[in-house]
Design a protein around this motif. Structure first.
Motif, PDB file in Angstrom:
ATOM      1  N   ASP A   2       0.906  -1.192   0.035  1.00 48.34           N
ATOM      2  CA  ASP A   2      -0.067  -0.275  -0.003  1.00 48.34           C
ATOM      3  C   ASP A   2       0.818   1.375  -0.138  1.00 48.34           C
ATOM      4  O   ASP A   2       0.537   2.169  -0.648  1.00 48.34           O
ATOM      5  N   CYS A   3       1.829   1.301   0.718  1.00 53.96           N
ATOM      6  CA  CYS A   3       2.608   2.345   0.952  1.00 53.96           C
ATOM      7  C   CYS A   3       4.089   2.604   0.313  1.00 53.96           C
ATOM      8  O   CYS A   3       4.556   3.552   0.123  1.00 53.96           O
ATOM      9  N   ILE A   4       4.790   1.262   0.235  1.00 55.68           N
ATOM     10  CA  ILE A   4       5.914   1.410   0.085  1.00 55.68           C
ATOM     11  C   ILE A   4       6.190   0.303  -1.458  1.00 55.68           C
ATOM     12  O   ILE A   4       5.579  -0.619  -1.780  1.00 55.68           O
ATOM     13  N   TRP A  61      -0.975  10.804  12.604  1.00 55.95           N
ATOM     14  CA  TRP A  61      -2.371  10.859  12.818  1.00 55.95           C
ATOM     15  C   TRP A  61      -2.931  12.147  11.759  1.00 55.95           C
ATOM     16  O   TRP A  61      -2.205  12.845  11.542  1.00 55.95           O
ATOM     17  N   PRO A  62      -4.088  12.204  11.612  1.00 57.34           N
ATOM     18  CA  PRO A  62      -4.680  12.969  10.795  1.00 57.34           C
ATOM     19  C   PRO A  62      -4.633  14.578  11.054  1.00 57.34           C
ATOM     20  O   PRO A  62      -4.820  14.757  12.366  1.00 57.34           O
ATOM     21  N   GLY A  77       0.953   7.008   9.242  1.00 60.83           N
ATOM     22  CA  GLY A  77       2.181   6.645   9.388  1.00 60.83           C
ATOM     23  C   GLY A  77       2.563   5.217  10.170  1.00 60.83           C
ATOM     24  O   GLY A  77       3.173   4.493   9.865  1.00 60.83           O
ATOM     25  N   ASP A  78       1.398   4.693  10.836  1.00 58.68           N
ATOM     26  CA  ASP A  78       1.588   3.462  11.582  1.00 58.68           C
ATOM     27  C   ASP A  78       1.226   2.390  10.741  1.00 58.68           C
ATOM     28  O   ASP A  78       2.004   1.350  10.805  1.00 58.68           O
ATOM     29  N   ARG A  79       0.300   2.822   9.775  1.00 62.86           N
ATOM     30  CA  ARG A  79       0.262   1.479   8.645  1.00 62.86           C
ATOM     31  C   ARG A  79       1.426   1.381   7.963  1.00 62.86           C
ATOM     32  O   ARG A  79       1.899   0.189   7.709  1.00 62.86           O
ATOM     33  N   CYS A 120       9.975   5.688  18.301  1.00 58.10           N
ATOM     34  CA  CYS A 120       9.125   5.873  19.568  1.00 58.10           C
ATOM     35  C   CYS A 120       8.332   4.674  19.721  1.00 58.10           C
ATOM     36  O   CYS A 120       8.142   4.387  20.828  1.00 58.10           O
ATOM     37  N   ARG A 121       7.936   4.167  18.439  1.00 59.84           N
ATOM     38  CA  ARG A 121       6.707   3.286  18.715  1.00 59.84           C
ATOM     39  C   ARG A 121       6.869   2.032  18.795  1.00 59.84           C
ATOM     40  O   ARG A 121       6.358   0.863  19.041  1.00 59.84           O
TER      41      ARG A 121
END
Length: 234
Positions: A2-4, A61-62, A77-79, A120-121
């Motif tokens: 989806d993102c990369i 987050w949005p 970003g978390d996805r 951080c996550r």
């Protein structure tokens, strides 16, 4: 994915061979950074990770756009982080015959925001470099204050151009104060931290900041215990 775009990812293997630590560098597909040049002569391996739609895929987050009429930030970003660690890094391991014993992440601008938030996550990332990172992002510092993490044995590197706090939208002008607060919290959570202030504004000295950031990560990773378990989940 989806993102990369996995097909355009690249790996520049470090001098320590297949088990060398891996630095994942967030890149722009349309205007790539000089990652191949910055990777030369490193002990760690360096992976180029192109991510499209930065405003959507690298933000945590949005949030509304910077100015009236600007597109909002998507907050995916978390996805993207899960895709990077759960799918992309294992695929790079298979395709390139590497098995990195440690992972780090590096990014510029919104890529620097993503790199720091990812660090951080997720404790699999033992080091990060946020280069001219968009740490002005609304809610970032407050989220870090609400979610302390175990930073023992981990490292964060921050860099910024001296002119950056004096340009851009009003919210962006707080970037240095926010960066310094993020660094302060990281130290409080047990991280080793470095801050580098350099010349120029946000649109200048990209390559110098990239090379300095990768060098700082390479130096830190070179000092780590080879047996430290920092692998991505399979």
């Amino acid at each position: 994915m989806d993102c990369i775009d996995l097909e355009t990812c690249e790996v520049f293997q470090g001098a320590e061979g297949p088990t060398a630590p891996l630095i994942c560098v967030i890149d722009l597909p349309e205007h790539p950074f000089g990652i191949a040049e910055a990777a030369q002569g490193r002990r760690a391996s360096v992976a180029r990770i192109p991510i499209a739609a930065w405003g959507d895929n690298l933000t945590p987050w949005p949030e509304p756009g910077l100015r009236d009429g600007d597109a909002p930030f998507g907050g995916h970003g978390d996805r993207t982080l899960r895709e990077l660690l759960d799918s992309v890094v294992p695929a790079l391991e298979r395709c390139h015959g590497i098995r990195p014993r440690a992972l780090a992440i590096c990014g510029y601008s919104l890529g620097g925001l993503f790199a720091f938030h990812a660090f951080c996550r997720d404790a699999h990332l033992i080091a990060c470099a946020s280069l001219s990172g968009s740490l002005w992002y609304e809610g970032l510092v407050e989220d870090l204050e609400r979610h302390p993490f175990d930073g023992a044995g981990r490292y964060a590197y921050f860099s910024l151009g001296k002119k950056e706090p004096r340009s851009g939208a009003p919210i962006m002008r707080r970037v240095q104060a926010r960066m310094e607060r993020c660094a302060e919290l990281c130290r409080a959570y047990g991280c080793d931290v470095d801050i580098a202030m350099g010349p120029g504004n946000h649109m200048q000295h990209h390559q110098e900041r990239l090379e300095a950031g990768i060098s700082a990560l390479d130096s830190f990773l070179g000092r780590q215990d080879d047996g430290h378990d920092t692998m991505c989940p399979d």
